[in-house]
Design an enzyme around this catalytic site. Structure first.
Site, PDB file in Angstrom:
ATOM      1  N   LYS A 223       0.874  -1.301   0.034  1.00 14.17           N
ATOM      2  CA  LYS A 223       0.044   0.180   0.078  1.00 14.17           C
ATOM      3  C   LYS A 223       0.842   1.101  -0.021  1.00 14.17           C
ATOM      4  O   LYS A 223       0.439   2.188  -0.632  1.00 14.17           O
ATOM      5  CB  LYS A 223      -1.163  -0.059   1.220  1.00 14.17           C
ATOM      6  CG  LYS A 223      -2.029  -1.035   1.033  1.00 14.17           C
ATOM      7  CD  LYS A 223      -3.050  -0.875   0.142  1.00 14.17           C
ATOM      8  CE  LYS A 223      -4.206  -1.699  -0.542  1.00 14.17           C
ATOM      9  NZ  LYS A 223      -4.108  -2.893  -0.075  1.00 14.17           N
TER      10      LYS A 223
ATOM     11  N   LYS B 275      -5.511 -13.097 -11.980  1.00 16.95           N
ATOM     12  CA  LYS B 275      -6.757 -13.249 -11.541  1.00 16.95           C
ATOM     13  C   LYS B 275      -7.824 -12.423 -11.784  1.00 16.95           C
ATOM     14  O   LYS B 275      -7.760 -11.432 -11.688  1.00 16.95           O
ATOM     15  CB  LYS B 275      -6.874 -13.892 -10.151  1.00 16.95           C
ATOM     16  CG  LYS B 275      -6.251 -12.740  -9.206  1.00 16.95           C
ATOM     17  CD  LYS B 275      -6.391 -13.180  -7.739  1.00 16.95           C
ATOM     18  CE  LYS B 275      -6.657 -12.075  -6.920  1.00 16.95           C
ATOM     19  NZ  LYS B 275      -7.403 -12.037  -5.785  1.00 16.95           N
TER      20      LYS B 275
ATOM     21  N   LYS C 296     -11.428  -7.207  -8.418  1.00 15.51           N
ATOM     22  CA  LYS C 296     -12.147  -6.018  -8.229  1.00 15.51           C
ATOM     23  C   LYS C 296     -11.781  -4.915  -9.138  1.00 15.51           C
ATOM     24  O   LYS C 296     -12.134  -3.882  -9.690  1.00 15.51           O
ATOM     25  CB  LYS C 296     -12.375  -5.743  -7.047  1.00 15.51           C
ATOM     26  CG  LYS C 296     -13.207  -6.700  -6.213  1.00 15.51           C
ATOM     27  CD  LYS C 296     -13.786  -5.822  -4.898  1.00 15.51           C
ATOM     28  CE  LYS C 296     -14.239  -6.869  -3.652  1.00 15.51           C
ATOM     29  NZ  LYS C 296     -13.124  -6.930  -2.836  1.00 15.51           N
TER      30      LYS C 296
END
Ligand code: ADP
Ligand code: TRP
Length: 331
Positions: A113, A195, A198
């Site tokens: 992050k 994969k 979102k």
């Protein structure tokens, strides 16, 4: 014997997709009869990366509606929103005194992050694993169905629980990652790169909210090639993935036909994708429609969310009483 406590959380940071369905939600649904289940929308966690709360509100409603549309029964499980359970925040505060700056800075997801949002390295990001530990320990959950990327967080939750018990007395059981059933399905992106997710590869990810035409369009664009030239060849990743999807949503006879065609080098990928597209439409459509109905019914949604919060708070406050007693915070 009382049922074991299972808990998991989903961050409302985007639309749920087929990977979430087969990797997570389908298992939640299968667990709801056997265990005492707590499933929640981790909106406090989302704030560490997505500060826009206008969008967040919609996402929270959608995640709740989609989970129910996928088969979670709010009568059987506690389905709630994290911010409706203030007890979690109190436990988070206590656990923060047992979490050390060094170990938090070393967490893989924190380091990721920091790279992704260098201008917003907030304290919430640093203590993300502490909040996650509080989510779990507040219900004294022992089984936590999560993907591999969450294993480090779970190990930290176990450490915090042990430190608490060592310092103040045995109150918090040790949570373990849990994989329901033997197969862990991973749904690849339709272009075969990474994969379904979102936030990445959106045109190659099938979302539970996609309309029929978009589903068809995405599947027809899925990566294929000119087909095998030798009988019984191994399948490349991206072809394997199309077969995985077929296996999940189509009838066995259809799967077998295309397997045979592949092995005999007579497969027509156009036909395969057309078949998959129709079966996928039939699979996603009822989920999408049910979720939309729930999402549009604000009265029902609010009733479900309140009911979930009540169940979650009952369990959370019982744990918190024990925590406060152990810590001599009972004046
Ligand atoms: P995303 O990567 O889309 O943001 P999350 O990391 O929030 O998804 O994961 C939520 C749950 O869905 C986790 O249990 C995770 O293991 C599962 N999951 C996410 N993507 C996939 C996928 N492509 N295949 C299988 N399971 C997945
Ligand atoms: N960190 C999890 C994720 O990113 C979401 C989450 C928050 C969670 N609290 C949890 C998962 C507690 C399991 C248990 O996917």
């Amino acid at each position: 014997m009382s049922k074991e406590v299972v808990l998991s959380g989903i961050r409302p940071t985007g639309f749920l997709h087929l990977g979430n369905y087969f990797g997570a939600m389908r298992n939640y649904v299968r667990m709801q009869d056997e265990f005492n289940c707590y499933f929640f929308v981790a909106n406090w966690h989302a704030l560490t990366t997505h500060p826009d709360t206008k969008e967040l509100q919609n996402s929270v409603h959608r995640v709740i509606a989609e989970n129910i549309a996928c088969g979670l029964d709010p009568e059987k499980v506690a389905l709630y929103v994290q911010s409706d359970v203030p007890e979690i925040a109190e436990l988070y505060l206590y656990l923060n005194t047992m979490a050390y700056k060094g170990e938090l800075e070393k967490t893989t997801t924190f380091k990721d992050k920091v790279r992704q949002q260098p201008d917003n390295v907030n304290a919430g990001l640093l203590t993300y694993p502490v909040l996650m530990a509080a989510d779990i320990l507040i219900h004294r959950a022992v089984k936590v169905p999560v993907g591999k990327d969450q294993e480090q967080h779970l190990e930290m939750a176990r450490n915090f629980a042990e430190r608490f018990n060592h310092r103040y007395g045995d109150v918090l059981p040790s949570p373990q990652a849990f994989n329901f059933g033997s197969e862990l399905v991973k749904i690849m992106s339709l272009d075969g790169n990474g994969k379904m997710s979102k936030s990445e590869n959106q045109m190659n990810t099938l979302f539970l909210a996609d309309d029929d035409d978009l589903i068809r369009k995405k599947i027809m664009k899925a990566k294929t090639d000119s087909g095998p030239t030798e009988t019984n060849s191994a399948k490349p990743d991206y072809i394997e993935n199309i077969f995985t999807l077929l296996k999940l949503v189509s009838e066995e006879s259809i799967l077998n036909k295309f397997e045979t065609d592949f092995n005999n080098c007579v497969i027509r990928y156009g036909d395969l994708k057309k078949q998959l597209a129709e079966d996928m439409v039939n699979f996603i459509k009822p989920i999408r429609e049910k979720a939309a109905d729930i999402q549009n019914n604000k009265t029902l949604l609010s009733k479900i969310i309140h009911q979930g919060a009540e169940k979650a708070r009952a369990s959370a406050s019982a744990t918190l009483t024990e925590v406060r007693n152990a810590m001599r915070l009972n004046y």
